[in-house]
Design an enzyme around this catalytic site. Structure first.
Site, PDB file in Angstrom:
ATOM      1  N   HIS A  49      88.662  57.958  88.271  1.00  0.00           N
ATOM      2  CA  HIS A  49      89.434  56.743  87.958  1.00  0.00           C
ATOM      3  C   HIS A  49      89.813  55.976  89.224  1.00  0.00           C
ATOM      4  O   HIS A  49      89.781  54.749  89.243  1.00  0.00           O
ATOM      5  CB  HIS A  49      90.683  57.090  87.140  1.00  0.00           C
ATOM      6  CG  HIS A  49      90.358  57.805  85.854  1.00  0.00           C
ATOM      7  ND1 HIS A  49      91.275  58.517  85.138  1.00  0.00           N
ATOM      8  CD2 HIS A  49      89.179  57.905  85.168  1.00  0.00           C
ATOM      9  CE1 HIS A  49      90.687  59.033  84.064  1.00  0.00           C
ATOM     10  NE2 HIS A  49      89.417  58.683  84.064  1.00  0.00           N
ATOM     11  N   HIS A 207      86.881  52.994  78.243  1.00  0.00           N
ATOM     12  CA  HIS A 207      87.170  54.049  79.217  1.00  0.00           C
ATOM     13  C   HIS A 207      85.890  54.728  79.698  1.00  0.00           C
ATOM     14  O   HIS A 207      85.760  55.065  80.883  1.00  0.00           O
ATOM     15  CB  HIS A 207      88.152  55.089  78.678  1.00  0.00           C
ATOM     16  CG  HIS A 207      88.514  56.063  79.748  1.00  0.00           C
ATOM     17  ND1 HIS A 207      89.460  55.763  80.716  1.00  0.00           N
ATOM     18  CD2 HIS A 207      87.991  57.266  80.088  1.00  0.00           C
ATOM     19  CE1 HIS A 207      89.512  56.760  81.583  1.00  0.00           C
ATOM     20  NE2 HIS A 207      88.638  57.687  81.230  1.00  0.00           N
ATOM     21  N   ASP A 211      84.734  55.182  83.539  1.00  0.00           N
ATOM     22  CA  ASP A 211      84.249  56.432  84.134  1.00  0.00           C
ATOM     23  C   ASP A 211      82.876  56.232  84.786  1.00  0.00           C
ATOM     24  O   ASP A 211      82.625  56.730  85.881  1.00  0.00           O
ATOM     25  CB  ASP A 211      84.111  57.522  83.057  1.00  0.00           C
ATOM     26  CG  ASP A 211      85.426  58.202  82.716  1.00  0.00           C
ATOM     27  OD1 ASP A 211      86.390  58.099  83.504  1.00  0.00           O
ATOM     28  OD2 ASP A 211      85.486  58.856  81.654  1.00  0.00           O
ATOM     29  N   HIS A 234      80.330  62.548  82.720  1.00  0.00           N
ATOM     30  CA  HIS A 234      80.291  62.626  84.187  1.00  0.00           C
ATOM     31  C   HIS A 234      79.053  63.355  84.713  1.00  0.00           C
ATOM     32  O   HIS A 234      78.421  62.917  85.663  1.00  0.00           O
ATOM     33  CB  HIS A 234      81.532  63.349  84.704  1.00  0.00           C
ATOM     34  CG  HIS A 234      82.800  62.669  84.313  1.00  0.00           C
ATOM     35  ND1 HIS A 234      83.107  61.394  84.721  1.00  0.00           N
ATOM     36  CD2 HIS A 234      83.833  63.069  83.543  1.00  0.00           C
ATOM     37  CE1 HIS A 234      84.279  61.053  84.211  1.00  0.00           C
ATOM     38  NE2 HIS A 234      84.735  62.045  83.490  1.00  0.00           N
TER      39      HIS A 234
HETATM   40 ZN   LIG Z   1      87.982  59.127  82.608  1.00  0.00          ZN
END
Ligand SMILES: [Zn+2]
Length: 278
Positions: A49, A207, A211, A234
């Site tokens: 973030h 969001h 990311d 991720h």
């Molecule tokens: Zn996140």
């Protein structure tokens, strides 16, 4: 200093090398967050973030000092970091910005998740998610990330999880960096628990884009290309970077001219574009 890049320094570590580069090749894989580890084994977790805020505000060189192993989750979004960066202000360096230009499309897949980066003359992010919980369901969004787009559209969108995941994490003695519902939006079937409700009706997909920008920033310079993530996380975005840089002729470093610099993420961002949240 130009060409310095983004680094973290653990101020609580004095007996070993405390400098950690914000680079994709020092990422330790973890499905929940992005952790960086240097050669001395010193790590900093949940960098995505703050990295998104750095990229979205157009910061190309920074030393981030931190007195512990984890970046604070704050409200679960990138907004507190964006505000901090903008309040502190940026210094323009007498050097041209360097960026990566994508020359060839690269795709990675993992089960039903995919991530692709393709040539584009602007930084663009598309994302698609698909959850069984009706309160999330199917969400898609596409954004040209030039200028203040990140700050305006994505920076206030908070991390989220599902009630089933919370139960499982608690059973394993884990929490998402704090109390669910305070710094994460919790979805349970058709119910949403978060202070003040959702900030956007499609906050989850926003969001995921936040990311993605943060994870892509670990390339070490802006990637001028079109990223598309479908259910990606991720780990997959990190694999995409590894694949991009390992593929012959897929990417090259360029020095941005004024016109290109003017359409990079964060270029020309002003305080008025930063969202107000309750
Ligand atoms: Zn996140």
């Amino acid at each position: 200093m130009a060409e310095h890049g983004i680094w973290f320094r653990r101020t609580d570590v004095t007996d070993r090398d405390a400098l950690i580069p914000a680079r994709y090749d020092v990422v330790r894989q973890s499905p929940l967050c992005t952790t960086l580890v240097n050669d001395a084994g010193v790590s900093v977790g949940t960098v995505e973030h703050i990295m998104a805020a750095i990229a979205g505000c157009g910061v190309h060189n920074a030393l981030i000092e931190i007195d512990g192993p984890e970046v604070p989750i704050v409200d679960g979004s990138a907004l507190p970091f964006v505000r901090g960066i903008m309040r502190r202000g940026l210094r323009r360096l007498p050097a041209r910005v360097r960026a990566f230009e994508v020359l060839k499309s690269v795709t990675v897949t993992q089960g039903d998740a995919t991530a692709t980066i393709a040539p584009s003359d602007v930084v663009r992010i598309d994302f698609h998610i698909d959850f069984v919980d009706p309160a999330i369901g199917r969400q898609s969004k596409s954004l040209n990330m030039s200028n203040g787009s990140f700050a305006r559209e994505l920076s206030d969108s908070r991390t989220f999880c599902r009630q089933d995941d919370v139960k499982q994490m608690q059973a394993n003695g884990l929490a998402l960096g704090g109390a669910p519902g305070v710094n994460a939006v919790v979805f349970d079937g058709d119910r949403v628990s978060s202070p003040g409700g959702l900030r956007h009706s499609d906050e989850p997909v926003r969001h995921k884009m936040l990311d993605a920008l943060g994870d892509l920033a670990l390339a070490g310079a802006p990637i001028v290309g079109h990223y598309t993530g479908t259910r990606a996380g991720h780990t997959l975005t990190n694999q995409l970077l590894r694949e991009l840089f390992a593929t012959q002729g897929a990417v090259r470093m360029i020095t941005c001219d004024e016109e290109m610099t003017a359409r990079l993420p964060g270029s020309g961002l002003v305080w008025d574009e930063i969202p107000e949240v309750a």
